[in-house]
Design a protein around this motif. Structure first.
Motif, PDB file in Angstrom:
ATOM      1  N   MET A 190       6.586 -48.745  40.762  1.00 13.17           N
ATOM      2  CA  MET A 190       7.032 -48.597  39.356  1.00 13.17           C
ATOM      3  C   MET A 190       7.141 -47.552  38.686  1.00 13.17           C
ATOM      4  O   MET A 190       6.069 -46.975  38.782  1.00 13.17           O
ATOM      5  CB  MET A 190       6.137 -49.908  39.153  1.00 13.17           C
ATOM      6  N   ARG A 191       8.796 -47.261  38.244  1.00 11.43           N
ATOM      7  CA  ARG A 191       8.589 -46.261  37.554  1.00 11.43           C
ATOM      8  C   ARG A 191       7.751 -45.664  36.283  1.00 11.43           C
ATOM      9  O   ARG A 191       7.564 -46.713  34.882  1.00 11.43           O
ATOM     10  CB  ARG A 191       9.858 -45.993  37.365  1.00 11.43           C
ATOM     11  N   THR A 192       7.301 -44.134  36.326  1.00 15.29           N
ATOM     12  CA  THR A 192       6.393 -44.239  34.907  1.00 15.29           C
ATOM     13  C   THR A 192       7.817 -43.080  33.694  1.00 15.29           C
ATOM     14  O   THR A 192       8.151 -41.907  34.431  1.00 15.29           O
ATOM     15  CB  THR A 192       5.349 -43.065  35.747  1.00 15.29           C
ATOM     16  N   LEU A 193       7.601 -44.074  32.762  1.00 24.38           N
ATOM     17  CA  LEU A 193       8.272 -43.089  31.347  1.00 24.38           C
ATOM     18  C   LEU A 193       7.730 -41.677  31.212  1.00 24.38           C
ATOM     19  O   LEU A 193       6.508 -42.084  30.237  1.00 24.38           O
ATOM     20  CB  LEU A 193       9.134 -43.944  30.166  1.00 24.38           C
ATOM     21  N   ASN A 194       7.791 -40.835  30.972  1.00 25.80           N
ATOM     22  CA  ASN A 194       6.638 -39.480  30.222  1.00 25.80           C
ATOM     23  C   ASN A 194       7.747 -39.161  29.007  1.00 25.80           C
ATOM     24  O   ASN A 194       7.219 -38.077  28.564  1.00 25.80           O
ATOM     25  CB  ASN A 194       7.337 -38.788  31.979  1.00 25.80           C
ATOM     26  N   GLU A 195       9.065 -39.486  29.133  1.00 25.36           N
ATOM     27  CA  GLU A 195       9.526 -38.383  27.842  1.00 25.36           C
ATOM     28  C   GLU A 195      10.694 -39.829  26.661  1.00 25.36           C
ATOM     29  O   GLU A 195      10.620 -41.237  27.661  1.00 25.36           O
ATOM     30  CB  GLU A 195      10.899 -37.047  28.610  1.00 25.36           C
ATOM     31  N   LEU A 196      10.867 -39.284  26.212  1.00 27.25           N
ATOM     32  CA  LEU A 196      11.678 -40.754  25.557  1.00 27.25           C
ATOM     33  C   LEU A 196      13.445 -40.479  25.816  1.00 27.25           C
ATOM     34  O   LEU A 196      13.696 -42.154  25.691  1.00 27.25           O
ATOM     35  CB  LEU A 196      11.870 -39.534  23.976  1.00 27.25           C
ATOM     36  N   SER A 197      13.826 -39.728  26.454  1.00 27.46           N
ATOM     37  CA  SER A 197      14.838 -39.741  26.741  1.00 27.46           C
ATOM     38  C   SER A 197      14.560 -41.083  28.603  1.00 27.46           C
ATOM     39  O   SER A 197      15.684 -41.791  28.442  1.00 27.46           O
ATOM     40  CB  SER A 197      15.433 -38.934  27.700  1.00 27.46           C
ATOM     41  N   HIS A 198      13.255 -40.992  29.173  1.00 25.58           N
ATOM     42  CA  HIS A 198      13.550 -42.233  29.985  1.00 25.58           C
ATOM     43  C   HIS A 198      13.711 -43.331  29.089  1.00 25.58           C
ATOM     44  O   HIS A 198      13.910 -44.441  30.073  1.00 25.58           O
ATOM     45  CB  HIS A 198      11.971 -41.909  30.864  1.00 25.58           C
ATOM     46  N   LEU A 199      12.764 -43.825  28.034  1.00 21.42           N
ATOM     47  CA  LEU A 199      12.358 -44.588  27.680  1.00 21.42           C
ATOM     48  C   LEU A 199      14.033 -44.923  26.744  1.00 21.42           C
ATOM     49  O   LEU A 199      14.458 -46.083  27.383  1.00 21.42           O
ATOM     50  CB  LEU A 199      11.350 -44.703  26.724  1.00 21.42           C
ATOM     51  N   LYS A 200      14.312 -44.186  26.449  1.00 24.05           N
ATOM     52  CA  LYS A 200      15.930 -44.861  26.294  1.00 24.05           C
ATOM     53  C   LYS A 200      16.902 -45.878  26.929  1.00 24.05           C
ATOM     54  O   LYS A 200      16.888 -46.125  27.327  1.00 24.05           O
ATOM     55  CB  LYS A 200      16.409 -43.507  25.653  1.00 24.05           C
ATOM     56  N   GLY A 212      12.667 -52.781  24.672  1.00 18.44           N
ATOM     57  CA  GLY A 212      12.882 -53.701  23.410  1.00 18.44           C
ATOM     58  C   GLY A 212      13.769 -53.545  22.685  1.00 18.44           C
ATOM     59  O   GLY A 212      14.246 -54.187  21.649  1.00 18.44           O
ATOM     60  N   GLN A 213      14.746 -54.205  23.206  1.00 16.29           N
ATOM     61  CA  GLN A 213      16.861 -53.227  22.937  1.00 16.29           C
ATOM     62  C   GLN A 213      17.170 -54.633  23.321  1.00 16.29           C
ATOM     63  O   GLN A 213      16.791 -54.934  24.720  1.00 16.29           O
ATOM     64  CB  GLN A 213      16.883 -52.287  22.956  1.00 16.29           C
ATOM     65  N   PRO A 214      18.274 -55.335  22.717  1.00 21.80           N
ATOM     66  CA  PRO A 214      19.245 -55.160  21.600  1.00 21.80           C
ATOM     67  C   PRO A 214      18.076 -56.300  20.019  1.00 21.80           C
ATOM     68  O   PRO A 214      17.433 -57.075  20.455  1.00 21.80           O
ATOM     69  CB  PRO A 214      20.862 -55.357  21.756  1.00 21.80           C
ATOM     70  N   GLU A 231      12.011 -41.960  12.534  1.00 23.58           N
ATOM     71  CA  GLU A 231      12.728 -40.889  13.939  1.00 23.58           C
ATOM     72  C   GLU A 231      12.556 -41.544  15.225  1.00 23.58           C
ATOM     73  O   GLU A 231      13.049 -41.188  16.094  1.00 23.58           O
ATOM     74  CB  GLU A 231      11.507 -39.635  13.969  1.00 23.58           C
ATOM     75  N   PHE A 232      11.683 -41.772  15.873  1.00 21.89           N
ATOM     76  CA  PHE A 232      11.434 -42.546  17.064  1.00 21.89           C
ATOM     77  C   PHE A 232      12.242 -43.652  17.453  1.00 21.89           C
ATOM     78  O   PHE A 232      12.669 -43.722  18.573  1.00 21.89           O
ATOM     79  CB  PHE A 232       9.746 -43.480  17.181  1.00 21.89           C
ATOM     80  N   ILE A 233      12.477 -44.485  16.520  1.00 16.66           N
ATOM     81  CA  ILE A 233      13.548 -46.122  17.073  1.00 16.66           C
ATOM     82  C   ILE A 233      15.231 -45.052  16.794  1.00 16.66           C
ATOM     83  O   ILE A 233      15.135 -45.176  17.776  1.00 16.66           O
ATOM     84  CB  ILE A 233      13.283 -46.657  15.487  1.00 16.66           C
ATOM     85  N   ARG A 234      15.273 -43.778  15.945  1.00 21.04           N
ATOM     86  CA  ARG A 234      16.585 -43.718  16.136  1.00 21.04           C
ATOM     87  C   ARG A 234      16.654 -42.850  18.077  1.00 21.04           C
ATOM     88  O   ARG A 234      17.434 -42.247  18.099  1.00 21.04           O
ATOM     89  CB  ARG A 234      17.040 -42.027  15.147  1.00 21.04           C
ATOM     90  N   ALA A 235      14.811 -42.086  17.701  1.00 19.85           N
ATOM     91  CA  ALA A 235      15.694 -40.974  19.157  1.00 19.85           C
ATOM     92  C   ALA A 235      15.786 -41.881  20.253  1.00 19.85           C
ATOM     93  O   ALA A 235      16.623 -41.475  21.620  1.00 19.85           O
ATOM     94  CB  ALA A 235      14.275 -40.083  19.525  1.00 19.85           C
ATOM     95  N   VAL A 236      15.074 -43.620  20.430  1.00 17.57           N
ATOM     96  CA  VAL A 236      15.182 -44.127  22.011  1.00 17.57           C
ATOM     97  C   VAL A 236      16.073 -45.154  21.277  1.00 17.57           C
ATOM     98  O   VAL A 236      16.446 -45.675  22.763  1.00 17.57           O
ATOM     99  CB  VAL A 236      14.144 -44.233  22.019  1.00 17.57           C
ATOM    100  N   LYS A 237      16.807 -45.163  20.468  1.00 18.30           N
ATOM    101  CA  LYS A 237      17.993 -46.778  20.403  1.00 18.30           C
ATOM    102  C   LYS A 237      19.124 -46.456  21.427  1.00 18.30           C
ATOM    103  O   LYS A 237      20.007 -45.916  20.960  1.00 18.30           O
ATOM    104  CB  LYS A 237      17.555 -46.693  18.534  1.00 18.30           C
ATOM    105  N   VAL A 238      18.978 -47.745  22.377  1.00 17.91           N
ATOM    106  CA  VAL A 238      20.886 -47.352  22.879  1.00 17.91           C
ATOM    107  C   VAL A 238      21.876 -47.684  21.624  1.00 17.91           C
ATOM    108  O   VAL A 238      21.459 -48.829  20.954  1.00 17.91           O
ATOM    109  CB  VAL A 238      20.696 -48.517  24.101  1.00 17.91           C
TER     110      VAL A 238
END
Length: 173
Positions: free
Chosen positions: A1-11, A16-18, A155-162
């Motif tokens: 299973m992949r571990t997400l360490n950065e905002l870019s990984h989550l993005k 949680g989208q769309p 700020e968080f949502i803007r950073a990770v929203k696709v």
């Protein structure tokens, strides 16, 4: 299973989208209101995990998550059928007639030596009737929780929203 360490990984995961999914708001709320990092670097729950207004026991029947010896209890957050203490910005788009408006979950495991210390944190996509999408299940690192804790929600949502592509038809005259 992949571990997400950065905002870019989550993005990259699109978790949680769309819309009408709410996982990004759920994760931000969880990082800000439910987890405290103590001086020893432990992730401590600010709530009683056995309080059904906060979490439900997750039985891991599908073996979605690792099985540890000794067995580690898991708890699930984010089921909007029972919103409990979740704030309005998490629950606002819930429509019981739209499956995807109740699709995002956070699952936590508890450390064997302390029942209020998170061992691991996961995000996943609930696909209905007790099922979860194992290809959309990720471990969230403590480092990513700390990054989220330093951010405002918008700020968080803007950073990770696709960004979603819109189908635009060109009309020729």
């Amino acid at each position: 299973m992949r571990t997400l360490n950065e905002l870019s990984h989550l993005k990259e995961t699109g978790y949680g989208q769309p819309y009408p999914r709410y996982g990004l708001s759920l994760l931000w709320w969880f990082a800000h209101e439910c987890v405290e990092i103590d001086d020893d670097g432990n992730m401590i729950s600010r709530y009683d995990l056995e309080d059904e207004d906060f979490a439900e026991e997750f039985h891991n029947y599908e073996e979605l998550l690792p099985i540890y010896e000794p067995p580690t209890p898991y708890y699930e957050l984010g089921n909007l059928h029972n919103p409990g203490i979740m704030p309005h910005h998490v629950t606002q788009n819930y429509d019981p007639d739209v499956l995807e408006s109740n699709a995002d979950r956070i699952i936590v495991s508890v450390a064997s030596d302390c029942n209020d210390k998170f061992d691991r944190i996961y995000v996943t996509h609930h696909i209905g009737k007790g099922g979860f999408d194992e290809n959309s299940t990720y471990r969230i690192s403590q480092g990513l929780i700390e990054i989220i804790q330093r951010m405002e929600r918008s700020e968080f949502i803007r950073a990770v929203k696709v960004k979603q592509r819109r189908n635009r038809r060109r009309h020729r005259r």
